[in-house]
Enzyme design. Sequence first.
Site, PDB file in Angstrom:
ATOM      1  N   ASP A 236       0.843  -1.195   0.000  1.00 28.63           N
ATOM      2  CA  ASP A 236       0.000   0.000   0.000  1.00 28.63           C
ATOM      3  C   ASP A 236       0.885   1.255   0.000  1.00 28.63           C
ATOM      4  O   ASP A 236       1.898   1.327   0.699  1.00 28.63           O
ATOM      5  CB  ASP A 236      -0.917  -0.004   1.232  1.00 28.63           C
ATOM      6  CG  ASP A 236      -2.081   0.962   1.085  1.00 28.63           C
ATOM      7  OD1 ASP A 236      -3.221   0.484   0.947  1.00 28.63           O
ATOM      8  OD2 ASP A 236      -1.851   2.196   1.098  1.00 28.63           O
ATOM      9  N   ILE A 237       0.479   2.247  -0.771  1.00 25.93           N
ATOM     10  CA  ILE A 237       1.267   3.483  -0.903  1.00 25.93           C
ATOM     11  C   ILE A 237       1.200   4.328   0.379  1.00 25.93           C
ATOM     12  O   ILE A 237       2.071   5.176   0.609  1.00 25.93           O
ATOM     13  CB  ILE A 237       0.768   4.286  -2.134  1.00 25.93           C
ATOM     14  CG1 ILE A 237       1.848   5.206  -2.661  1.00 25.93           C
ATOM     15  CG2 ILE A 237      -0.515   5.044  -1.826  1.00 25.93           C
ATOM     16  CD1 ILE A 237       1.549   5.780  -4.040  1.00 25.93           C
TER      17      ILE A 237
ATOM     18  N   ASN B  78     -12.943  -3.472   2.565  1.00 27.57           N
ATOM     19  CA  ASN B  78     -13.933  -2.394   2.658  1.00 27.57           C
ATOM     20  C   ASN B  78     -14.887  -2.472   1.475  1.00 27.57           C
ATOM     21  O   ASN B  78     -14.444  -2.485   0.324  1.00 27.57           O
ATOM     22  CB  ASN B  78     -13.228  -1.034   2.667  1.00 27.57           C
ATOM     23  CG  ASN B  78     -12.360  -0.836   3.897  1.00 27.57           C
ATOM     24  OD1 ASN B  78     -12.724  -1.254   5.000  1.00 27.57           O
ATOM     25  ND2 ASN B  78     -11.194  -0.223   3.728  1.00 27.57           N
TER      26      ASN B  78
ATOM     27  N   GLY C 161     -15.629   2.881   3.636  1.00 27.18           N
ATOM     28  CA  GLY C 161     -14.347   3.526   3.341  1.00 27.18           C
ATOM     29  C   GLY C 161     -13.669   3.054   2.077  1.00 27.18           C
ATOM     30  O   GLY C 161     -12.497   3.348   1.859  1.00 27.18           O
ATOM     31  N   GLN C 162     -14.391   2.316   1.218  1.00 30.25           N
ATOM     32  CA  GLN C 162     -13.765   1.891  -0.048  1.00 30.25           C
ATOM     33  C   GLN C 162     -13.562   3.095  -0.957  1.00 30.25           C
ATOM     34  O   GLN C 162     -14.511   3.855  -1.218  1.00 30.25           O
ATOM     35  CB  GLN C 162     -14.637   0.840  -0.761  1.00 30.25           C
ATOM     36  CG  GLN C 162     -13.986   0.320  -2.037  1.00 30.25           C
ATOM     37  CD  GLN C 162     -14.810  -0.744  -2.754  1.00 30.25           C
ATOM     38  OE1 GLN C 162     -15.896  -1.110  -2.310  1.00 30.25           O
ATOM     39  NE2 GLN C 162     -14.297  -1.227  -3.872  1.00 30.25           N
TER      40      GLN C 162
ATOM     41  N   HIS D 126     -10.380  -5.338  -3.188  1.00 31.78           N
ATOM     42  CA  HIS D 126      -9.024  -5.556  -2.680  1.00 31.78           C
ATOM     43  C   HIS D 126      -9.059  -5.969  -1.224  1.00 31.78           C
ATOM     44  O   HIS D 126      -9.857  -5.462  -0.434  1.00 31.78           O
ATOM     45  CB  HIS D 126      -8.153  -4.302  -2.862  1.00 31.78           C
ATOM     46  CG  HIS D 126      -8.797  -3.026  -2.442  1.00 31.78           C
ATOM     47  ND1 HIS D 126      -9.741  -2.377  -3.199  1.00 31.78           N
ATOM     48  CD2 HIS D 126      -8.646  -2.270  -1.329  1.00 31.78           C
ATOM     49  CE1 HIS D 126     -10.137  -1.286  -2.581  1.00 31.78           C
ATOM     50  NE2 HIS D 126      -9.493  -1.201  -1.428  1.00 31.78           N
ATOM     51  N   LEU D 127      -8.173  -6.888  -0.901  1.00 31.18           N
ATOM     52  CA  LEU D 127      -8.020  -7.385   0.462  1.00 31.18           C
ATOM     53  C   LEU D 127      -6.793  -6.705   1.049  1.00 31.18           C
ATOM     54  O   LEU D 127      -5.703  -6.775   0.469  1.00 31.18           O
ATOM     55  CB  LEU D 127      -7.803  -8.901   0.372  1.00 31.18           C
ATOM     56  CG  LEU D 127      -7.918  -9.762   1.621  1.00 31.18           C
ATOM     57  CD1 LEU D 127      -9.312  -9.655   2.239  1.00 31.18           C
ATOM     58  CD2 LEU D 127      -7.624 -11.221   1.246  1.00 31.18           C
ATOM     59  N   HIS D 128      -6.976  -6.027   2.194  1.00 30.48           N
ATOM     60  CA  HIS D 128      -5.836  -5.439   2.903  1.00 30.48           C
ATOM     61  C   HIS D 128      -5.248  -6.502   3.828  1.00 30.48           C
ATOM     62  O   HIS D 128      -5.987  -7.102   4.627  1.00 30.48           O
ATOM     63  CB  HIS D 128      -6.278  -4.270   3.788  1.00 30.48           C
ATOM     64  CG  HIS D 128      -6.865  -3.084   3.081  1.00 30.48           C
ATOM     65  ND1 HIS D 128      -6.172  -1.901   2.912  1.00 30.48           N
ATOM     66  CD2 HIS D 128      -8.081  -2.883   2.521  1.00 30.48           C
ATOM     67  CE1 HIS D 128      -6.950  -1.020   2.290  1.00 30.48           C
ATOM     68  NE2 HIS D 128      -8.117  -1.594   2.043  1.00 30.48           N
TER      69      HIS D 128
HETATM   70  P1  AMP Z   1      -9.781   1.288   0.336  1.00 27.25           P
HETATM   71  O1  AMP Z   1      -9.855   2.558   1.145  1.00 27.25           O
HETATM   72  O2  AMP Z   1     -10.217   0.051   1.094  1.00 27.25           O
HETATM   73  O3  AMP Z   1     -10.479   1.431  -0.996  1.00 27.25           O
HETATM   74  O4  AMP Z   1      -8.245   1.048   0.052  1.00 27.25           O
HETATM   75  C1  AMP Z   1      -7.570   1.656  -1.006  1.00 27.25           C
HETATM   76  C2  AMP Z   1      -6.113   1.609  -0.656  1.00 27.25           C
HETATM   77  O5  AMP Z   1      -5.364   1.831  -1.822  1.00 27.25           O
HETATM   78  C3  AMP Z   1      -5.669   2.650   0.362  1.00 27.25           C
HETATM   79  O6  AMP Z   1      -5.119   2.013   1.504  1.00 27.25           O
HETATM   80  C4  AMP Z   1      -4.630   3.470  -0.396  1.00 27.25           C
HETATM   81  O7  AMP Z   1      -3.563   3.908   0.406  1.00 27.25           O
HETATM   82  C5  AMP Z   1      -4.187   2.495  -1.458  1.00 27.25           C
HETATM   83  N1  AMP Z   1      -3.614   3.082  -2.664  1.00 27.25           N
HETATM   84  C6  AMP Z   1      -4.100   4.130  -3.367  1.00 27.25           C
HETATM   85  N2  AMP Z   1      -3.333   4.374  -4.445  1.00 27.25           N
HETATM   86  C7  AMP Z   1      -2.331   3.454  -4.413  1.00 27.25           C
HETATM   87  C8  AMP Z   1      -1.207   3.190  -5.249  1.00 27.25           C
HETATM   88  N3  AMP Z   1      -0.957   3.915  -6.367  1.00 27.25           N
HETATM   89  N4  AMP Z   1      -0.370   2.177  -4.906  1.00 27.25           N
HETATM   90  C9  AMP Z   1      -0.610   1.456  -3.804  1.00 27.25           C
HETATM   91  N5  AMP Z   1      -1.657   1.637  -2.981  1.00 27.25           N
HETATM   92  C10 AMP Z   1      -2.511   2.638  -3.275  1.00 27.25           C
END
Ligand code: AMP
Length: 116
Positions: free
Chosen positions: A33-34, A89, A95-96, A102-104
Amino acid sequence: MAMMVHNLFLKIINKEIPAKIAHEDDLCLAFHDINPQAPVHVLIIPKKVIRTHADLTPDDAAVMGHIHLVAVQLAKDLGLSAGYRLVLNCDEQAGQTVPHLHLHLLGGRDLGWPPG
Ligand code: AMP
């Protein structure tokens, strides 16, 4: 409430934007994750575009099982022997922000409960 942005994860799958990739196979991609919320914070995504968890159909059972097995392997590889958390999410109120399921995978610190 979080705003759903365009599907930038498809751009990561297609290597149009860079990511720190932790795992890749025919069905899924995992990348760091960024904006990490824990010492380990990896996103595991199906390559198939599934907008959100609520859109899953019986056809997606295999890929959903697969991403969980990849999570088990990554947790081992990334040293999360003390435990880890998986978060998925679904839609804005949860919070999506990216409209690609995507799975965190989070770990490496004590994680509070209940989540925010
Ligand atoms: P969500 O809030 O569950 O939709 O998670 C989206 C996730 O994507 C967040 O934790 C962001 O930090 C992550 N994210 C957004 N842009 C990027 C990117 N370019 N590379 C890696 N992770 C990202």
